[in-house]
Design a protein around this motif. Structure first.
Motif, PDB file in Angstrom:
ATOM      1  N   GLY A  50       0.585   0.864 -22.443  1.00  0.00           N
ATOM      2  CA  GLY A  50       0.580  -0.493 -21.905  1.00  0.00           C
ATOM      3  C   GLY A  50       1.636  -0.774 -20.856  1.00  0.00           C
ATOM      4  O   GLY A  50       1.781  -1.909 -20.410  1.00  0.00           O
ATOM      5  N   GLU A  51       2.419   0.237 -20.464  1.00  0.00           N
ATOM      6  CA  GLU A  51       3.419   0.027 -19.409  1.00  0.00           C
ATOM      7  C   GLU A  51       2.746  -0.078 -18.046  1.00  0.00           C
ATOM      8  O   GLU A  51       1.665   0.475 -17.831  1.00  0.00           O
ATOM      9  CB  GLU A  51       4.434   1.175 -19.393  1.00  0.00           C
ATOM     10  N   ALA A  52       3.404  -0.771 -17.112  1.00  0.00           N
ATOM     11  CA  ALA A  52       2.864  -0.914 -15.753  1.00  0.00           C
ATOM     12  C   ALA A  52       4.018  -0.970 -14.762  1.00  0.00           C
ATOM     13  O   ALA A  52       5.180  -1.106 -15.146  1.00  0.00           O
ATOM     14  CB  ALA A  52       2.014  -2.184 -15.650  1.00  0.00           C
ATOM     15  N   GLY A  53       3.681  -0.861 -13.475  1.00  0.00           N
ATOM     16  CA  GLY A  53       4.695  -1.014 -12.426  1.00  0.00           C
ATOM     17  C   GLY A  53       5.723   0.104 -12.417  1.00  0.00           C
ATOM     18  O   GLY A  53       5.464   1.231 -12.874  1.00  0.00           O
ATOM     19  N   ALA A  54       6.913  -0.226 -11.919  1.00  0.00           N
ATOM     20  CA  ALA A  54       7.955   0.789 -11.757  1.00  0.00           C
ATOM     21  C   ALA A  54       8.429   1.346 -13.096  1.00  0.00           C
ATOM     22  O   ALA A  54       8.802   2.518 -13.187  1.00  0.00           O
ATOM     23  CB  ALA A  54       9.138   0.187 -10.998  1.00  0.00           C
ATOM     24  N   SER A  55       8.417   0.517 -14.143  1.00  0.00           N
ATOM     25  CA  SER A  55       8.885   0.992 -15.448  1.00  0.00           C
ATOM     26  C   SER A  55       7.976   2.088 -15.998  1.00  0.00           C
ATOM     27  O   SER A  55       8.424   2.956 -16.743  1.00  0.00           O
ATOM     28  CB  SER A  55       8.979  -0.164 -16.442  1.00  0.00           C
ATOM     29  N   LEU A  56       6.693   2.075 -15.625  1.00  0.00           N
ATOM     30  CA  LEU A  56       5.761   3.135 -16.037  1.00  0.00           C
ATOM     31  C   LEU A  56       6.224   4.488 -15.499  1.00  0.00           C
ATOM     32  O   LEU A  56       6.268   5.483 -16.224  1.00  0.00           O
ATOM     33  CB  LEU A  56       4.353   2.808 -15.536  1.00  0.00           C
ATOM     34  N   THR A  57       6.592   4.513 -14.212  1.00  0.00           N
ATOM     35  CA  THR A  57       7.079   5.762 -13.595  1.00  0.00           C
ATOM     36  C   THR A  57       8.403   6.192 -14.223  1.00  0.00           C
ATOM     37  O   THR A  57       8.598   7.359 -14.564  1.00  0.00           O
ATOM     38  CB  THR A  57       7.261   5.571 -12.078  1.00  0.00           C
ATOM     39  N   ALA A  58       9.319   5.230 -14.387  1.00  0.00           N
ATOM     40  CA  ALA A  58      10.645   5.538 -14.934  1.00  0.00           C
ATOM     41  C   ALA A  58      10.542   6.118 -16.342  1.00  0.00           C
ATOM     42  O   ALA A  58      11.186   7.136 -16.660  1.00  0.00           O
ATOM     43  CB  ALA A  58      11.513   4.276 -14.939  1.00  0.00           C
TER      44      ALA A  58
END
Length: 354
Positions: free
Chosen positions: A228-236
């Motif tokens: 359920g992660e999205a955006g920059a935090s998904l990559t991090a």
């Protein structure tokens, strides 16, 4: 491949039809190759591009950037979104409004270092997750043509959605077709339009084929994207899953530097569009509004920010793509002349009034 060809044409036309302003600097971009290449009767199209470019800069080059950094900083270091927005606003404002070029120079020198560090970290993650790479490619090709329910931060369903989001993010990443990059390429010292076009193509290849592919594979070889992660935090978090303790920190720091320099670059693009429409006096007002928008982007909703950016990117691209299509014979001729060993003149050596 389409993006590389588009970027090549943009850079060739930018140098071919650029002008020299009152300060002796080269200025150009879609509004100038429309004005000087298509003639006065198409000036409205240049005005349309400039308007959408000035507005789009607040999305792709401002609020999305501060939002992504704030997202990564919160996920990695626990820094509140509003504080990240204020810090970026102060630093960017010091350069854009205060003319403190030292910050920009330092950031500009850090970008290649962080770029190499990011790619190396990505390759290290892929070595760690080597057994999952084949499955990641299978997922990419299978779900491009087979509908899937939305999972995690991914848009769900259908070939149309896959293409729509893929193309939108690809263009967002390399700016091919938007018309922003030609504004920068027009300012280059080179006097050869085709040579500048070849350099522009290389940038698109490195950005999209190398950096974006590594990022995609890092995300797909982890399991974070299902949660359920999205955006920059998904990559991090995807980096951190393979490189615990420092993977997410590499992404957060790299993203902060990339986003900061992107904000500086887009403030230049936006003000050049504004200058074309309203003259030099409008630049300072535009800069003030641009800087004030940074913290607003940091605290806004991620979905709304991306939707706004995509919409204005499309509005900005339409006039530019029309101009590229109409001026494509010029690109073909100049390219043939270049590879035949003939001299090709830049815009400042041409008489645009004829």
């Amino acid at each position: 491949l389409v993006g590389m060809a588009t970027k090549f044409a943009e850079a060739v036309l930018a140098v071919r039809y650029r002008e020299t302003d009152s300060t002796g600097h080269h200025i150009g971009g879609p509004m100038f190759y429309i004005k000087n290449g298509l003639g006065k009767k198409w000036l409205w199209l240049g005005g349309l591009f400039s308007f959408f470019g000035a507005v789009a800069a607040f999305g792709i080059g401002n609020t999305v950037q501060s939002n992504s950094v704030a997202d990564a900083m919160d996920a990695t270091f626990g820094v509140p979104h509003w504080l990240t927005g204020v810090i970026i606003m102060v630093l960017a404002g010091a350069v854009i409004l205060g003319g403190i070029k030292r910050i920009a120079k330092v950031a500009g020198k850090l970008v290649p270092i962080m770029g190499v560090a990011y790619v190396l970290a990505g390759l290290l993650v892929l070595i760690v997750n080597a057994g999952q790479i084949g499955e990641a490619f299978r997922l990419i090709f299978y779900y491009a043509f087979n509908p899937i329910a939305a999972a995690g931060g991914f848009a769900g369903a259908a070939v149309m959605a896959a293409i729509r989001f893929g193309v939108a993010r690809g263009i967002f990443s390399n700016e091919a077709g938007l018309g922003s990059a030609p504004i920068a390429h027009a300012a280059a010292q080179t006097r050869n339009p085709v040579r500048q076009g070849l350099i522009a193509m290389l940038g698109t290849f490195i950005d999209t084929i190398i950096v974006c592919t590594i990022t995609a594979l890092v995300i797909l070889t982890s399991t974070v994207w299902i949660d359920g992660e999205a955006g920059a935090s998904l990559t991090a978090l995807s980096f951190d899953a393979a490189l615990p303790g420092f993977g997410n920190q590499i992404v957060a720091v790299a993203l902060a530097i990339f986003a900061f320099t992107t904000i500086l670059g887009w403030s230049f693009y936006g003000e050049k569009c504004c200058q074309f429409l309203f003259g030099t006096r409008s630049i300072m007002l535009y800069r003030v509004l641009f800087v004030l928008a940074i913290p607003l982007g940091a605290i806004a909703q991620l979905g709304f920010i991306w939707l706004m950016a995509d919409t204005f990117n499309a509005m900005m691209a339409i006039p530019n793509l029309i101009a590229l299509a109409l001026l494509s014979p010029v690109v073909f001729k100049l390219t043939r002349d270049y590879f035949a060993g003939k001299d090709i003149l830049p815009g400042e050596a041409l008489d645009h009034d004829k």
